[in-house]
Design an enzyme around this catalytic site. Structure first.
Site, PDB file in Angstrom:
ATOM      1  N   LYS A   1       0.810  -1.151   0.153  1.00 22.83           N
ATOM      2  CA  LYS A   1       0.135   0.041   0.015  1.00 22.83           C
ATOM      3  C   LYS A   1       1.062   1.016   0.019  1.00 22.83           C
ATOM      4  CE  LYS A   1      -2.962   2.849   2.735  1.00 22.83           C
ATOM      5  NZ  LYS A   1      -3.687   3.020   3.895  1.00 22.83           N
TER       6      LYS A   1
ATOM      7  N   GLY B   1      -8.122   9.091   9.627  1.00 15.07           N
ATOM      8  CA  GLY B   1      -8.143   9.026  11.098  1.00 15.07           C
ATOM      9  C   GLY B   1      -9.378   9.997  11.410  1.00 15.07           C
TER      10      GLY B   1
ATOM     11  N   ALA C   1      -9.554   5.455   4.048  1.00 11.25           N
ATOM     12  CA  ALA C   1      -9.742   6.544   5.065  1.00 11.25           C
ATOM     13  C   ALA C   1     -10.928   7.707   5.202  1.00 11.25           C
ATOM     14  CB  ALA C   1      -8.431   7.552   4.800  1.00 11.25           C
ATOM     15  N   GLY C   2     -11.388   7.936   6.403  1.00  8.71           N
ATOM     16  CA  GLY C   2     -12.603   8.846   6.516  1.00  8.71           C
ATOM     17  C   GLY C   2     -13.812   8.054   7.237  1.00  8.71           C
TER      18      GLY C   2
ATOM     19  N   ASN D   1      -9.028   1.658   9.629  1.00  8.09           N
ATOM     20  CA  ASN D   1      -8.335   1.289  10.788  1.00  8.09           C
ATOM     21  C   ASN D   1      -8.979   1.927  11.983  1.00  8.09           C
ATOM     22  OD1 ASN D   1      -4.885   0.820  11.577  1.00  8.09           O
ATOM     23  ND2 ASN D   1      -6.439   0.804  12.917  1.00  8.09           N
TER      24      ASN D   1
END
Lengths: 267, 66
Positions: A107, A168, A194-195, A216
């Site tokens: 990644k 995050g 993300a988000g 995550n």
């Protein structure tokens, strides 16, 4: 399409087939046990890890992440998080490939600044070019710019991963219109990276037709991470099923669900 | 002789091999990757790679990340 057909619906990345469309990170968990339990509950098959210096002389017996998240069971996706230049990202990927015994799926994320962790596209393009030439299979974190996404695909990235919102932040999918344009054109999997903040965000991404969602913090920073991991698994499955089912058209006015004739009321 | 390990000065035996160094650091048998003066040294070559003064060694492993 029936539930049985849905089981045949799979995600293919760099020639490998996956049943789960949820990709998860391993950062920010309380300990290795929580990491393992959350990853299991998520049903994810692709799991990201970071590459960092070992602590010299400090507790050599601490458990190794790859003992807990075994490369025999999961597709490990080393990331270049923390890299701000193409050079650092390439260096990190080479170390990751050695770490993973030649496994070359990575990644790529090259960041712009610490406040936004927004991708630095100039450096990302440079790094992608170098890595692809060197034989890496690159899943690339990028902005939601459709032209950049197209460029990364043309270069040979195996998946393009635009952000839903800042890493995050948990702000959800801020620009669904751009994501839709990116997906219309794409021939490689488009994965929202993300988000995502909660289950509905993941479902929204999947309902739009994204190939997958990578997250995550939404799991690790939840009050009960293991439960949230399972919520995310269901949200991604529900969103995918709804996408395949095809939603009803939106209407400005009501449309009765019960028949309007033979009612007892004279109008 | 002095070498740099993960950015920190380290006093190592003369002509120590990478395999001996990782053993001394308690990293023997662990899943790590090593870079010597910016070049990756494959695991299969750790035992045969001897270090010299001022070598820069980076030893990395996988940790949690998103």
């Amino acid at each position: 399409m029936s539930a049985i057909d849905l089981q045949k619906d799979s995600l293919v990345i760099a020639g490998k087939t996956y049943q789960s469309r949820l990709l998860v990170g391993t950062g920010k968990y309380r300990d290795m046990d929580e990491t393992r339990e959350a990853i299991e509950a998520s049903g994810a098959e692709i799991v990201t890890v970071a590459v960092r210096r070992t602590n010299i002389g400090q507790n050599p017996n601490e458990p190794n992440l790859l003992d807990v998240i075994s490369p025999d069971r999961y597709t490990i996706l080393p990331n270049t998080a923390g890299c701000y230049t193409a050079q650092d990202a390439v260096r990190t990927c080479k170390l990751a490939r050695e770490l993973m015994d030649g496994h070359d799926l990575v990644k790529l994320e090259v960041l712009g600044d610490e406040k936004t962790l927004y991708p630095n596209i100039v450096e990302t393009l440079k790094a992608a070019e170098t890595l692809i030439k060197d034989g890496f299979k690159v899943m690339v974190y990028t902005s939601d710019d459709p032209i950049v996404a197209k460029e990364l695909e043309a270069m040979g990235c195996v998946a393009v991963m635009p952000l839903g919102s800042l890493i995050g932040s948990g702000l959800g999918i801020l620009n669904p219109h751009n994501l839709r344009i990116i997906m219309e054109e794409a021939r490689v999997p488009i994965i929202v990276d993300a988000g995502v903040g909660t289950a509905s965000d993941a479902a929204i991404a999947m309902e739009m037709g994204c190939a997958g969602v990578l997250m995550n913090t939404a799991i690790a920073a939840a009050g009960k991470p293991v439960l949230m991991a399972s919520a995310m698994r269901m949200a991604v499955e529900a969103g995918r099923a709804a996408y395949i089912a095809g939603r009803m058209p939106r209407k400005a006015y009501a449309s009765a669900s019960s028949p309007l004739d033979a009612t007892l009321i004279n109008r | 002789m002095q070498i740099l390990v993960n950015g920190e000065a380290f006093e190592a035996d003369d002509a120590i091999t990478l395999a001996q160094l990782t053993e001394q650091l308690g990293l023997g048998g662990k899943r790590i990757a090593i870079e010597l003066n910016l070049d990756i040294i494959p695991r299969s070559e750790h035992a045969a790679t001897r270090l010299k003064a001022d070598d820069r060694v980076e030893i990395v492993h996988a940790i949690g990340g998103g």
